[in-house]
Design an enzyme around this catalytic site. Structure first.
Site, PDB file in Angstrom:
ATOM      1  N   ASN A 194      -7.518  16.437  -0.876  1.00  0.00           N
ATOM      2  CA  ASN A 194      -6.242  16.128  -1.804  1.00  0.00           C
ATOM      3  C   ASN A 194      -4.973  16.442  -1.030  1.00  0.00           C
ATOM      4  O   ASN A 194      -4.244  15.755  -0.327  1.00  0.00           O
ATOM      5  CB  ASN A 194      -6.302  16.597  -3.100  1.00  0.00           C
ATOM      6  N   ASP A 195      -4.753  17.709  -1.177  1.00  0.00           N
ATOM      7  CA  ASP A 195      -3.431  18.198  -0.603  1.00  0.00           C
ATOM      8  C   ASP A 195      -3.292  17.929   1.076  1.00  0.00           C
ATOM      9  O   ASP A 195      -2.318  17.511   1.924  1.00  0.00           O
ATOM     10  CB  ASP A 195      -3.297  19.860  -0.593  1.00  0.00           C
ATOM     11  N   VAL A 196      -4.576  17.713   1.785  1.00  0.00           N
ATOM     12  CA  VAL A 196      -4.340  17.512   3.080  1.00  0.00           C
ATOM     13  C   VAL A 196      -4.212  16.183   3.484  1.00  0.00           C
ATOM     14  O   VAL A 196      -3.912  15.839   4.732  1.00  0.00           O
ATOM     15  CB  VAL A 196      -5.750  17.924   4.102  1.00  0.00           C
TER      16      VAL A 196
END
Lengths: 463, 100
Positions: free
Chosen positions: A389-391
């Site tokens: 997600n964040d990456v």
């Protein structure tokens, strides 16, 4: 003569540690490097037992009992642990080393109290420092372990930083008072010990789960430093050697990890990331998301030439690494070229994804690091984001208010199609919305990573 | 202050060693590909288990119950660190075997 042989053994052990670490840094020699270091350790242990003048043979039974007990438990734990749980396992073993360092100091202190005049003030200070660092490392590692097991939630005191600094000041004040002879009660050491353990808790509690790898690496180097103090205590060069080596290598590794997230170590430690504070910042994302079925995904992939899989922690949680490899093979059977894009902080440890995928026999050459894969997204037909997600959050590039702003990400939105496999719309570890999901090119494939990938494999076979 | 000076002059060699080792540790890690960071961290974790030598010494010297109990515990925990650390690293590295 005995001492001479022991010194020789220690020299050989120290040499084995250095060459071992050096070899651990290259994929081809890593395994032998680890075995070499282990051999050096074994030699140092048995050398100490049989050749150290101060080890009394009457205590052999205790020593071997402890060695056998520790080896049996350690071996079973290390063999049984799942690959996905590696980070917490490392944290656990690190905590054991820290506790060991603290216990050594406690016993040495007891000896010092009962035999006054056997050690200098410097000796006492080293002993206390070793104990404090060991205790911080132990309690901190246990919290890190609990967080990664998801048994402990983030927790923050009001004015956390002030409390932390106060605790540290009290600890150092007590050390000073004790070594200067202002406080003489030997029980003070237990107060120092308790405060140090509490500091470890306070230190790790507010840091978000996503940052645990950095914390583990840092605590690892702490234990190294505690070991080095032990080396000073016993004038033992191999302990000093191993301890400092791990202390400095571990610190650098920590910095390298932070660099991969484009954040400073201070920023990680203050913990303004992953906590609840971050959730509200960042702009609201609007738009609609589009769902896709497994059958449609399979059809899309079937006619693709270039497919890139972006694995994240979701893959690890779902234990989907084997089926992921299966999917890769099915796609290749259809004539597609499959690659993996590995973000440096994907998963819970640097290299975590590589370890997992390697477990399921994914070819080493197919795992591409961020800088190598990013230019390739433009020519990619389908990107399959599995539990990451964040990456892949574009906010890191275009939203200065976002807590992850500045972190280098995988440019998946450059690809023609993006399929995001996710269990739900829940935000990632950083607790922020992901614009990528609302991108017109993106389709969401909701479900457990393992189950959905299995379905994709089946669909590819049937289609 | 005096005891600090005395400590430094008595332990000069050790202090030189510390400085050298700090740079060596940094050098050794600098060029490692990120795929190997996890096993490397785990391997380094096992190596600081050399603290076990200290615990063996206190256990070996133990002549009272207090030292025996804590010494025993310290050796057990130190062994966990060493054995667990090396075995876990070995398992991780097993997975990096290049195919064919």
């Amino acid at each position: 003569m005995k001492t001479f042989i022991l010194d020789l053994i220690y020299i050989v052990s120290a040499f084995a540690f250095i060459v071992g670490i050096k070899m651990l840094g290259k994929p081809v020699s890593a395994k032998r490097g680890n075995l070499l270091a282990a051999a050096g350790m074994t030699a140092a242990i048995f050398g100490t037992i049989f050749l150290n003048e101060s080890v009394m043979p009457t205590n052999y039974v205790w020593i071997f009992g402890a060695l056998i007990l520790g080896s049996a438990v350690g071996y079973v734990m290390a063999k049984k642990v799942q690959m996905t749980q590696m980070p917490q396992m490392v944290s656990f073993f690190n905590g054991m080393g820290g506790a060991c360092a603290a216990l050594i100091s406690i016993v040495e202190f007891d000896h010092y109290i009962h035999h006054p005049g056997t050690g200098s003030v410097a000796h006492l200070v080293i002993l206390l420092l070793g104990m404090i660092i060991g205790a911080v490392s132990f309690s901190g590692s246990m919290i890190a372990y609990g967080k990664l097991e998801e048994k402990i939630k983030d927790f923050r005191l009001p004015a956390q930083q002030v409390v932390n600094i106060l605790v540290l000041l009290v600890i150092f004040g007590l050390i000073y008072a004790f070594s200067a002879g202002i406080v003489v009660n030997p029980l003070t050491i237990y107060i120092i010990l308790g405060l140090a353990a509490a500091y470890g808790l306070l230190f790790v509690f507010p840091i978000g789960g996503a940052d645990m790898p950095v914390v583990i690496s840092l605590l690892n180097s702490f234990t190294g430093v505690a070991t080095a103090f032990g080396g000073f205590l016993y004038d033992n060069k191999v302990m000093l050697f191993g301890g400092i080596l791990v202390g400095s290598a571990g610190t650098l590794l920590t910095v390298v990890m932070c660099r991969a997230m484009n954040r400073s170590l201070a920023n990680v430690l203050i913990g303004n990331f992953g906590g609840k504070a971050a959730a509200s910042s960042g702009r609201a994302v609007t738009g609609t998301i589009k769902e896709i079925s497994a059958a449609d995904t399979a059809a899309l992939m079937k006619y693709s030439k270039n497919v890139v899989i972006v694995p994240g922690y979701g893959l690890a949680v779902a234990q989907a690494q084997h089926v992921c490899h299966e999917l890769e093979l099915s796609l290749e059977a259809e004539g597609a070229q499959v690659k993996y894009a590995i973000h440096p902080v994907a998963g819970r440890m640097p290299g975590h994804m590589n370890v997992l995928l390697a477990e399921s026999n994914v070819d080493y050459d197919k795992l591409l690091e961020m800088d190598d894969i990013n230019p390739e997204f433009k020519t990619t037909d389908v990107v399959l984001v599995v539990g990451a997600n964040d990456v892949v959050n574009p906010a890191a590039k275009n939203d200065p208010a976002s807590p992850i702003y500045g972190m280098p990400i995988l440019d998946v939105e450059d690809a023609a199609n993006v399929i995001v496999m996710k269990r739900s719309m829940r935000a990632g570890y950083a607790g922020i919305e992901n614009e990528l999901f609302f991108n017109p090119k993106t389709r969401m494939l909701f479900g457990d990573a393992k189950k959905m990938m299995q379905e994709l494999v089946n669909e590819l076979k049937n289609a | 202050m005096e005891s600090l000076f005395q400590f430094i002059s008595e332990n000069q060699l050790m202090i030189y060693l510390v400085i050298l080792m700090i740079f060596l540790g940094v050098e050794l890690i600098e060029k490692v590909p990120s795929v190997l960071h996890t096993p490397l961290m785990s391997g380094a974790n096992a190596i600081h288990g050399v603290i076990i030598i200290g615990s063996i010494i206190i256990m070996g010297q133990a002549d009272n119950t207090f030292a025996t109990i804590f010494g025993f515990l310290a050796v057990v925990l130190g062994t966990l660190n060493v054995v667990g650390g090396f075995v876990v690293t070995d398992r991780m590295l097993d997975m990096f075997k290049k195919k064919k």
